[in-house]
Design a protein around this motif. Sequence first.
Motif, mmCIF file in Angstrom:
data_model
loop_
_atom_site.group_PDB
_atom_site.id
_atom_site.type_symbol
_atom_site.label_atom_id
_atom_site.label_comp_id
_atom_site.label_asym_id
_atom_site.label_seq_id
_atom_site.Cartn_x
_atom_site.Cartn_y
_atom_site.Cartn_z
ATOM 1 N N GLU A 106 0.874 -1.177 0.000
ATOM 2 C CA GLU A 106 0.000 0.000 0.000
ATOM 3 C C GLU A 106 0.906 1.220 0.000
ATOM 4 O O GLU A 106 1.845 1.310 0.794
ATOM 5 C CB GLU A 106 -0.897 0.043 1.245
ATOM 6 C CG GLU A 106 -1.943 -1.053 1.315
ATOM 7 C CD GLU A 106 -3.159 -0.830 0.430
ATOM 8 O OE1 GLU A 106 -3.180 0.133 -0.370
ATOM 9 O OE2 GLU A 106 -4.086 -1.650 0.539
ATOM 10 N N ASP A 115 -3.971 2.302 6.612
ATOM 11 C CA ASP A 115 -3.087 1.250 6.094
ATOM 12 C C ASP A 115 -2.278 0.589 7.203
ATOM 13 O O ASP A 115 -1.980 -0.606 7.141
ATOM 14 C CB ASP A 115 -2.147 1.809 5.024
ATOM 15 C CG ASP A 115 -2.882 2.210 3.748
ATOM 16 O OD1 ASP A 115 -4.012 1.737 3.530
ATOM 17 O OD2 ASP A 115 -2.313 2.998 2.969
ATOM 18 N N LYS A 119 -6.011 -2.088 7.684
ATOM 19 C CA LYS A 119 -5.560 -3.004 6.630
ATOM 20 C C LYS A 119 -4.511 -3.984 7.148
ATOM 21 O O LYS A 119 -4.501 -5.146 6.752
ATOM 22 C CB LYS A 119 -5.060 -2.229 5.418
ATOM 23 C CG LYS A 119 -6.225 -1.598 4.665
ATOM 24 C CD LYS A 119 -5.908 -1.332 3.239
ATOM 25 C CE LYS A 119 -7.143 -0.847 2.513
ATOM 26 N NZ LYS A 119 -6.837 -0.383 1.172
ATOM 27 N N VAL A 133 3.984 -1.108 3.697
ATOM 28 C CA VAL A 133 3.330 0.194 3.614
ATOM 29 C C VAL A 133 4.406 1.215 3.274
ATOM 30 O O VAL A 133 5.339 1.440 4.049
ATOM 31 C CB VAL A 133 2.631 0.570 4.939
ATOM 32 C CG1 VAL A 133 2.009 1.968 4.828
ATOM 33 C CG2 VAL A 133 1.573 -0.464 5.309
#
Length: 184
Positions: A106, A115, A119, A133
């Motif tokens: 992400e 995120d 997530k 991330v």
Amino acid sequence: MKTLAKWSVDDYHRMIQAGILQTRRVELLRGEIVEMSPETPIHYTTAKQGAKYLETLLAGKAEVRFNGPITLADSEPEPDIAVVRLPESTYCNRHPHPEDIFWLVEVAQTSLKQDLSIKTAIYAAAEIPEYWVASLSTMQVTIFRQPIAGQYKQRTTVQDGSIIPLAFENVAVSVKRLLAQTSS
């Protein structure tokens, strides 16, 4: 206290097929239909260049998907990059499932908090082996590994150097290239 109605992945697919969500940028997270953060130009460009970079590194080893859905038990998120098993034809009639996924990326600018929390929990619960991330505000990549009981046991943050993905020990991913800081 009110209880929200939770949607199944099948319900979500039926809404998509019926055109109900056609004009909305949404994803299904833990049974809830959630508006996606608007993509800024730098977010889109970084994610796209990162996907192209990974495609070159992983040619013949994995399929690199850009901004496409993955199907989990109660979620259908759309990670910026999903590195999945070959052959690509596997995904003609379905999105990748957890067992197909090597790792997810992400790119975060306005979505960093989501995120790193929601997530991360969703991907760990689905036992996605590795999740990165890439923060555009700090120009760092946080790497999550070892999903156990809905949490990643290992978390590392890097700003330079290379990341060796768990699935490909002979591939070195340059942090700077992934963040589109250099083209060399």
